[in-house]
Design an enzyme around this catalytic site. Sequence first.
Site, mmCIF file in Angstrom:
data_model
loop_
_atom_site.group_PDB
_atom_site.id
_atom_site.type_symbol
_atom_site.label_atom_id
_atom_site.label_comp_id
_atom_site.label_asym_id
_atom_site.label_seq_id
_atom_site.Cartn_x
_atom_site.Cartn_y
_atom_site.Cartn_z
ATOM 1 N N ASP A 26 0.829 -1.208 0.000
ATOM 2 C CA ASP A 26 0.000 0.000 0.000
ATOM 3 C C ASP A 26 0.866 1.262 0.000
ATOM 4 O O ASP A 26 1.978 1.257 0.516
ATOM 5 C CB ASP A 26 -0.923 -0.012 1.231
ATOM 6 N N ASN A 28 1.166 3.372 -2.963
ATOM 7 C CA ASN A 28 1.647 3.769 -4.294
ATOM 8 C C ASN A 28 1.150 5.157 -4.689
ATOM 9 O O ASN A 28 1.904 5.977 -5.223
ATOM 10 C CB ASN A 28 1.151 2.785 -5.362
ATOM 11 N N ARG A 30 0.091 7.648 -2.798
ATOM 12 C CA ARG A 30 0.691 8.732 -2.006
ATOM 13 C C ARG A 30 2.147 8.965 -2.393
ATOM 14 O O ARG A 30 2.636 10.086 -2.378
ATOM 15 C CB ARG A 30 0.562 8.422 -0.506
ATOM 16 N N HIS A 43 2.036 3.144 -9.072
ATOM 17 C CA HIS A 43 1.822 1.707 -9.314
ATOM 18 C C HIS A 43 2.975 1.130 -10.127
ATOM 19 O O HIS A 43 3.454 0.029 -9.850
ATOM 20 C CB HIS A 43 0.498 1.468 -10.058
ATOM 21 N N SER A 72 -10.913 -6.982 -3.977
ATOM 22 C CA SER A 72 -12.255 -7.020 -4.561
ATOM 23 C C SER A 72 -12.948 -5.665 -4.395
ATOM 24 O O SER A 72 -13.930 -5.387 -5.076
ATOM 25 C CB SER A 72 -13.072 -8.163 -3.953
ATOM 26 N N ARG A 77 -12.486 2.210 -7.475
ATOM 27 C CA ARG A 77 -11.613 3.335 -7.851
ATOM 28 C C ARG A 77 -12.035 3.917 -9.196
ATOM 29 O O ARG A 77 -12.767 3.272 -9.953
ATOM 30 C CB ARG A 77 -10.164 2.843 -7.926
ATOM 31 N N LEU A 137 10.956 -20.304 -4.826
ATOM 32 C CA LEU A 137 9.974 -19.462 -4.129
ATOM 33 C C LEU A 137 8.598 -19.555 -4.801
ATOM 34 O O LEU A 137 8.499 -19.520 -6.031
ATOM 35 C CB LEU A 137 10.450 -18.000 -4.185
ATOM 36 N N SER A 199 -7.926 -4.852 5.493
ATOM 37 C CA SER A 199 -8.571 -4.582 4.197
ATOM 38 C C SER A 199 -9.012 -5.860 3.460
ATOM 39 O O SER A 199 -8.797 -5.981 2.250
ATOM 40 C CB SER A 199 -7.650 -3.745 3.302
ATOM 41 N N GLU A 210 1.918 -13.009 12.700
ATOM 42 C CA GLU A 210 2.486 -11.808 13.334
ATOM 43 C C GLU A 210 2.314 -10.625 12.385
ATOM 44 O O GLU A 210 2.680 -10.698 11.209
ATOM 45 C CB GLU A 210 3.983 -12.024 13.641
#
Length: 250
Positions: A26, A28, A30, A43, A72, A77, A137, A199, A210
């Site tokens: 979160d 991007n 700002r 973004h 979702s 936006r 990964l 969210s 954690e």
Amino acid sequence: MSLLPSSTRSIPDVAAVPRHIAVIMDGNGRWAKKRFMPRVIGHQQGVEALRATVKACRDMGVEYLTVFAFSSENWRRPADEVSFLMGLFIKVLAREAVKMHEKNIILKIIGDRSPFDAALQKAMQDAETLTANNTGLTLTIAANYGGRWDVLNAVKAMLHEHPERVENFTEADLQPYFSMSEAPEPDLFIRTGGEQRISNFMLWQLAYTELYFTDALWPDFDRAELEKAVASYQARERRFGRTSEQLKPT
Ligand code: IPE
Ligand code: IPE
Ligand code: MG
């Protein structure tokens, strides 16, 4: 490497690197606004931060990295921002899938894909197929994902296969139907951008994760920020309902 799954049933060794890290990327918009640039540039820059984070996770030996790319609720936006994000997904998937494959990364996408256009759905499927047999990964991208959707979806899928369970079923019965069923639950959750909320991310799976919140905006997130989050994790005591004394070796 411990084979114990991180779950509410066993206690992972926190001194170790978290096996599974979940991130809400979160901040991007700002980040761009601070630079008098349009939000979408944030973004774009966020993709670079993701690339750096993937690399740092591989180097550290993290096994699963799950990132929230589009919730979702993000359909609310402005249309031009949504369509920019969709275009960015396609571009990034097309460009990065081969590179990820070369790095032995398994790429997965979770969320409801049905509203995405055909080209994007195909790019997602192609990237997953290409990387499915890799062993490094696991990078999971949550796109049009919601934690409540995931729970409802699991219940529906289970009852579809096992209608007899309608009267009675357990958490373990439901487990195989979640989108992340093959991964251990996240050990560490990171949210950048300063907000302290979930969210509607992985509601079920975060039950005993954690939580770590940082004011760093996502495009500024890098290896050093990741190391800070992991150090914070390693200083914690995961008790899963037990007392501190019970955890001490006897
Ligand atoms: C997160 O950054 C990226 C997405 C939700 C796609 P934001 O776009 O939410 O950035 P802020 O929170 O407005 O700064
Ligand atoms: C959460 O970010 C979703 C993603 C990062 C993709 P938002 O910025 O959309 O979250 P809220 O709506 O402010 O909580
Ligand atoms: Mg935001």
